[in-house]
Motif scaffolding. Structure first.
Motif, PDB file in Angstrom:
ATOM      1  N   PRO A 103       0.803  -1.241   0.000  1.00  0.00           N
ATOM      2  CA  PRO A 103       0.000   0.000   0.000  1.00  0.00           C
ATOM      3  C   PRO A 103       0.826   1.276   0.000  1.00  0.00           C
ATOM      4  N   HIS A 104       1.968   1.272   0.690  1.00  0.00           N
ATOM      5  CA  HIS A 104       2.747   2.511   0.770  1.00  0.00           C
ATOM      6  C   HIS A 104       3.398   2.865  -0.568  1.00  0.00           C
ATOM      7  N   ARG A 105       3.423   1.928  -1.524  1.00  0.00           N
ATOM      8  CA  ARG A 105       3.950   2.230  -2.856  1.00  0.00           C
ATOM      9  C   ARG A 105       2.938   2.989  -3.705  1.00  0.00           C
ATOM     10  N   ARG A 152      -8.040  -2.922 -25.752  1.00  0.00           N
ATOM     11  CA  ARG A 152      -6.663  -3.117 -25.316  1.00  0.00           C
ATOM     12  C   ARG A 152      -6.518  -3.253 -23.800  1.00  0.00           C
ATOM     13  N   GLY A 153      -7.439  -2.683 -23.029  1.00  0.00           N
ATOM     14  CA  GLY A 153      -7.316  -2.754 -21.579  1.00  0.00           C
ATOM     15  C   GLY A 153      -6.081  -2.065 -21.027  1.00  0.00           C
ATOM     16  N   PRO A 154      -5.822  -0.789 -21.381  1.00  0.00           N
ATOM     17  CA  PRO A 154      -4.618  -0.115 -20.893  1.00  0.00           C
ATOM     18  C   PRO A 154      -4.755   0.265 -19.418  1.00  0.00           C
ATOM     19  N   PRO A 155      -3.648   0.596 -18.755  1.00  0.00           N
ATOM     20  CA  PRO A 155      -3.727   1.050 -17.358  1.00  0.00           C
ATOM     21  C   PRO A 155      -4.346   2.440 -17.280  1.00  0.00           C
ATOM     22  N   TYR A 156      -4.876   2.793 -16.098  1.00  0.00           N
ATOM     23  CA  TYR A 156      -5.492   4.116 -15.952  1.00  0.00           C
ATOM     24  C   TYR A 156      -4.447   5.216 -16.065  1.00  0.00           C
ATOM     25  N   ALA A 157      -3.298   5.002 -15.449  1.00  0.00           N
ATOM     26  CA  ALA A 157      -2.182   5.945 -15.513  1.00  0.00           C
ATOM     27  C   ALA A 157      -0.922   5.152 -15.185  1.00  0.00           C
ATOM     28  N   HIS A 158       0.213   5.832 -15.199  1.00  0.00           N
ATOM     29  CA  HIS A 158       1.474   5.160 -14.872  1.00  0.00           C
ATOM     30  C   HIS A 158       2.186   5.948 -13.776  1.00  0.00           C
ATOM     31  N   LYS A 159       2.575   5.221 -12.712  1.00  0.00           N
ATOM     32  CA  LYS A 159       3.296   5.844 -11.611  1.00  0.00           C
ATOM     33  C   LYS A 159       4.633   5.161 -11.433  1.00  0.00           C
ATOM     34  N   ASN A 160       5.692   5.946 -11.468  1.00  0.00           N
ATOM     35  CA  ASN A 160       7.029   5.410 -11.248  1.00  0.00           C
ATOM     36  C   ASN A 160       7.191   5.070  -9.768  1.00  0.00           C
ATOM     37  N   GLY A 197       7.733   8.338  -7.782  1.00  0.00           N
ATOM     38  CA  GLY A 197       6.368   8.699  -7.410  1.00  0.00           C
ATOM     39  C   GLY A 197       5.659   9.554  -8.443  1.00  0.00           C
ATOM     40  N   GLN A 198       6.312   9.855  -9.564  1.00  0.00           N
ATOM     41  CA  GLN A 198       5.708  10.689 -10.596  1.00  0.00           C
ATOM     42  C   GLN A 198       4.609   9.927 -11.333  1.00  0.00           C
ATOM     43  N   VAL A 199       3.464  10.570 -11.520  1.00  0.00           N
ATOM     44  CA  VAL A 199       2.323   9.951 -12.195  1.00  0.00           C
ATOM     45  C   VAL A 199       2.147  10.601 -13.559  1.00  0.00           C
ATOM     46  N   ASN A 200       2.053   9.772 -14.592  1.00  0.00           N
ATOM     47  CA  ASN A 200       1.819  10.240 -15.953  1.00  0.00           C
ATOM     48  C   ASN A 200       0.415   9.858 -16.376  1.00  0.00           C
ATOM     49  N   TYR A 201      -0.361  10.861 -16.782  1.00  0.00           N
ATOM     50  CA  TYR A 201      -1.721  10.618 -17.248  1.00  0.00           C
ATOM     51  C   TYR A 201      -1.800  10.610 -18.774  1.00  0.00           C
TER      52      TYR A 201
END
Length: 299
Positions: A50-52, A207-215, A219-223
């Motif tokens: 969870p902390h990730r 395709r079922g892509p992810p909602y967003a990507h978080k490193n 911790g950076q989130v790309n929308y």
């Protein structure tokens, strides 16, 4: 042969209890990296703690579990392939050994030799839907898995609710069905459908892509996906909002030019309409430039 037999028996014993075998650094080095090996191992490298705060990892894990369970409880079950998982908090040394800095990542470790370029799943392009993963597994291992999903009653329930609402309206207003001839209502429904389709919702469904990507490290989130060959779910919502803003601006401009309101209100509608078109169309072009770096137009 005895060492290989012991490794296969150990993996089969674990797979009989849990479709996806959880591995730490020691298990990974002993059962995946070290020879001898006559079996392939599909490994998902993830960060589920969870902390990730890795939302994509949880979504990918659900699809991965569906794929592994479909393999475990079908005729495709064999000791020539196994499904495993390495969590960052349980095997950070494995991430360092493979020079990995993002999660989730799927890699096929073939029965012979080292993983090649095609053995790393293109998550950003193909999405993490179980069906897409199954096609990739079949390409890399020749093991065909028919994905069996748990029953989902949400769709039939929503359809039943919609039919009940429509039936209720027809029953209550049986003597007056003029609302079915309301042009504004039908135009609004058609506009919502067009906006949903042009924003890429059908691509998401396929395709079922992810909602967003978080490193997981920064911790950076790309929308917005950085490639013109793929997209995130959040990206389609953003594009839908921008297209809706441009459409609303055009509607206001049309009303300002054709309505019978006083001049002052029409001027306000005109200014607001122009502002919406300029603002949202400019943002839309910014999205295009971020996905296609040679895009020549700006507003």
């Amino acid at each position: 042969q005895m060492v290989l037999s012991e490794k296969v028996n150990q993996l089969m014993e674990w797979a009989s209890k849990r479709s996806v075998i959880r591995m730490n650094g020691d298990k990974f080095r002993r059962l995946v990296k070290a020879p001898p090996r006559n079996y392939s191992v599909i490994v998902m490298f993830t960060a589920l703690q969870p902390h990730r705060q890795c939302v994509v990892c949880k979504q990918a894990d659900e699809e991965y579990q569906i794929l592994a369970n479909s393999w475990r409880y079908s005729s495709a079950f064999t000791n020539k392939i196994f499904f495993a998982m390495v969590d960052f908090d349980e095997g950070s040394d494995v991430f360092q050994m493979l020079n990995m800095n993002s999660a989730p990542t799927f890699i096929n470790f073939p029965a012979k030799g080292k993983p090649k370029r095609g053995d790393t799943y293109e998550l950003q392009v193909r999405g993490f839907a179980a069906e897409q993963l199954a096609r990739w597994v079949a390409d890399r291992t020749d093991v065909n898995i028919r994905v069996i999903r748990p029953p989902n009653y949400a769709g039939p329930l929503m359809l039943g609710l919609l039919l009940a609402v429509i039936g209720g309206l027809v029953y209550l207003r049986g003597s007056n069905l003029d609302f079915l001839y309301n042009k504004t209502g039908w135009a609004f429904a058609a506009l919502c459908f067009v906006l949903a389709m042009t924003s890429g919702q059908m691509w998401n469904h396929i395709r079922g892509p992810p909602y967003a990507h978080k490193n997981p490290h920064t911790g950076q989130v790309n929308y917005i996906h950085g490639s013109s060959q793929a997209q995130f779910v959040a990206e389609t919502h953003i594009v839908l909002l921008f297209n809706g803003g441009v459409t609303l601006g055009m509607v206001l401009l049309h009303e300002a030019a054709t309505s019978d309101m006083d001049v002052g209100k029409r001027k306000i509608m005109c200014v607001v309409g122009i502002g919406l078109v300029v603002l949202f169309f400019s943002w839309l072009l910014s999205v295009f430039r971020s996905k296609y770096h040679g895009y020549p137009y700006r507003y």
